[in-house]
Design an enzyme around this catalytic site. Structure first.
Site, PDB file in Angstrom:
ATOM      1  CD  GLN A   1       5.545   5.733  -4.892  1.00  0.00           C
ATOM      2  OE1 GLN A   1       5.281   4.693  -5.153  1.00  0.00           O
ATOM      3  NE2 GLN A   1       5.660   6.130  -5.988  1.00  0.00           N
TER       4      GLN A   1
ATOM      5  CG  HIS B   1       2.225   4.073  -0.586  1.00  0.00           C
ATOM      6  ND1 HIS B   1       3.293   3.270  -0.326  1.00  0.00           N
ATOM      7  CD2 HIS B   1       2.302   3.945  -1.807  1.00  0.00           C
ATOM      8  CE1 HIS B   1       3.432   2.701  -1.804  1.00  0.00           C
ATOM      9  NE2 HIS B   1       3.661   2.872  -2.359  1.00  0.00           N
TER      10      HIS B   1
ATOM     11  NE  ARG C   1       1.345  -2.422  -0.722  1.00  0.00           N
ATOM     12  CZ  ARG C   1       1.072  -1.509  -2.289  1.00  0.00           C
ATOM     13  NH1 ARG C   1       0.852  -1.925  -3.793  1.00  0.00           N
ATOM     14  NH2 ARG C   1       2.110  -0.840  -2.928  1.00  0.00           N
TER      15      ARG C   1
ATOM     16  CG  ASP D   1      -3.233   7.187  -6.393  1.00  0.00           C
ATOM     17  OD1 ASP D   1      -2.463   6.359  -7.075  1.00  0.00           O
ATOM     18  OD2 ASP D   1      -3.002   7.026  -5.097  1.00  0.00           O
TER      19      ASP D   1
ATOM     20  CB  CYS E   1       2.424   5.688  -7.151  1.00  0.00           C
ATOM     21  SG  CYS E   1       1.003   5.969  -7.020  1.00  0.00           S
TER      22      CYS E   1
ATOM     23  NE  ARG F   1       8.001   2.416  -3.292  1.00  0.00           N
ATOM     24  CZ  ARG F   1       6.765   2.145  -3.401  1.00  0.00           C
ATOM     25  NH1 ARG F   1       5.767   1.848  -4.804  1.00  0.00           N
ATOM     26  NH2 ARG F   1       6.575   0.860  -2.631  1.00  0.00           N
TER      27      ARG F   1
HETATM   28  N1  NVA Z   1      -4.056   4.897  -3.640  1.00  0.00           N
HETATM   29  C1  NVA Z   1      -3.342   3.714  -3.945  1.00  0.00           C
HETATM   30  C2  NVA Z   1      -1.906   3.383  -3.923  1.00  0.00           C
HETATM   31  C3  NVA Z   1      -1.514   2.491  -4.728  1.00  0.00           C
HETATM   32  C4  NVA Z   1       0.103   2.164  -5.042  1.00  0.00           C
HETATM   33  C5  NVA Z   1      -3.867   2.849  -3.418  1.00  0.00           C
HETATM   34  O1  NVA Z   1      -3.625   2.579  -1.690  1.00  0.00           O
HETATM   35  O2  NVA Z   1      -4.396   1.818  -4.076  1.00  0.00           O
HETATM   36  N1   CP Z   2       2.737   2.953  -6.246  1.00  0.00           N
HETATM   37  C1   CP Z   2       2.810   1.590  -5.657  1.00  0.00           C
HETATM   38  O1   CP Z   2       3.362   1.294  -4.572  1.00  0.00           O
HETATM   39  O2   CP Z   2       2.709   0.123  -6.765  1.00  0.00           O
HETATM   40  P1   CP Z   2       2.906  -1.406  -6.390  1.00  0.00           P
HETATM   41  O3   CP Z   2       1.243  -1.032  -5.779  1.00  0.00           O
HETATM   42  O4   CP Z   2       2.729  -1.901  -7.669  1.00  0.00           O
HETATM   43  O5   CP Z   2       3.225  -1.647  -5.309  1.00  0.00           O
END
Ligand code: NVA
Ligand code: CP
Length: 297
Positions: free
Chosen positions: A131, A128, A101, A216, A256, A284
């Site tokens: 997800q 992502h 990540r 989101d 998500c 997930r």
């Molecule tokens: N769009 C959000 C998703 C978090 C799971 C982010 O990147 O923070």
């Molecule tokens: N939806 C998601 O990826 O959650 P986290 O940021 O908690 O991993």
């Protein structure tokens, strides 16, 4: 078997995507222990926070008989400037699969280019994909195949939105994106999506008759300093009961998570009858187990 990665959903064919969805649902209901990854190890690099992604991968590896190592740049040489290319070559000689990540999408691409083992994108600034595996599994479980259905994306043209755009093409659904001017997804991705994706500035136009409504956070990780500006720009883009009333009566609502109640979604929608967010979060685990089996077995 040639080395496979999941950097974006475009690394999958439509048939493979559908296979993962079906397999995830099978794995969810397995009665007996199944340990295809006995003694296998996953490395997990997190430049950003996570609850679901970390726990689902860690639990999934344990349930499959393997284990996972959490690697924070704060505690590894990655955070002190060791090149991604070098880290990828070293880490991938010690573990069997790597999840990252990262802030920049290119970091995951570079890591994969130098890795000896499968690399999974656990979220970048652009995509992502994991997800989406869970979201699509959840839709199929509640409503059957999504082909020919209409999905409304309300809010930021962000990493989640861009993965929905890829999913629309692969699984053959219509995606209506409603986002404020200046927050569109990338132009090349809009072009690549062709007639599968339409953009509007009106959430009600996007939601009208939709089978699935998704939103989101307004400020993704890395955009925290834009919170105030974004709160103003997205004011008309909250998914609330009035907006859900525009969707099909059997429409599902997904997010998500983590969610900000009364920002991008009202509490009554998040906790209401259309919402499947808790199933979506649980999936997930199952979807990623299907992915790990697909990449490693
Ligand atoms: N769009 C959000 C998703 C978090 C799971 C982010 O990147 O923070
Ligand atoms: N939806 C998601 O990826 O959650 P986290 O940021 O908690 O991993």
């Amino acid at each position: 078997m040639p080395l496979r990665h999941l950097i974006t959903l475009d690394d999958l064919t439509s048939a493979e995507f559908r296979h993962l969805i079906g397999r995830a649902t099978q794995l969810k209901t397995l009665a007996t222990p199944y340990e295809p990854l006995k003694n296998k190890v996953m490395g997990m690099v997190f430049e950003k926070s996570s609850t679901r992604t970390r726990i689902s991968f860690e639990a999934g590896m344990a349930q499959f008989g393997g284990s996972a190592i959490f690697l924070s740049p704060r505690d590894t040489q990655l955070g002190r400037g060791e090149p991604v290319e070098d880290s990828a070559r070293v880490i991938s000689r010690m573990v069997d699969v790597i999840m990252l990540r990262t802030h920049k999408h290119e970091t995951v691409e570079t890591f994969a280019a130098y890795s000896r083992v499968p690399v999974i994108n656990g979220l970048t600034d652009r995509f992502h994909p994991c997800q989406l595996l869970a979201d699509m599994q959840t839709y199929f479980e509640h409503r059957g195949d999504i082909a020919g259905k209409t999905v409304a994306w309300i809010g930021d043209g962000n990493n989640m939105c861009q993965s929905y755009m890829q999913a629309a093409r692969l699984l053959d659904f219509q995606l209506r994106i409603a986002c404020p001017d200046g927050f569109d997804p990338e132009r090349e991705l809009i072009q690549a999506a062709g007639d599968r994706v339409v953009i509007s500035r009106d959430p009600r136009v996007a939601a009208c008759g939709a089978d699935l409504v998704v939103t989101d956070v307004w400020a993704s990780m890395g955009h925290e300093d834009e919170q105030t500006v974004r709160r103003e720009a997205f004011r008309e883009f909250r998914v609330d009961a009035a907006l859900m009333a525009e969707a099909a009566p059997a429409a599902l609502f997904m997010h998500c998570l983590p969610a900000h109640r009364e920002e991008e979604v009202s509490a009554d929608v998040l906790e209401g009858p259309h919402s499947v967010v808790w199933d979506e979060a649980e999936n997930r685990l199952h979807a990623q187990k299907a992915l790990l089996e697909f990449l490693l077995c």
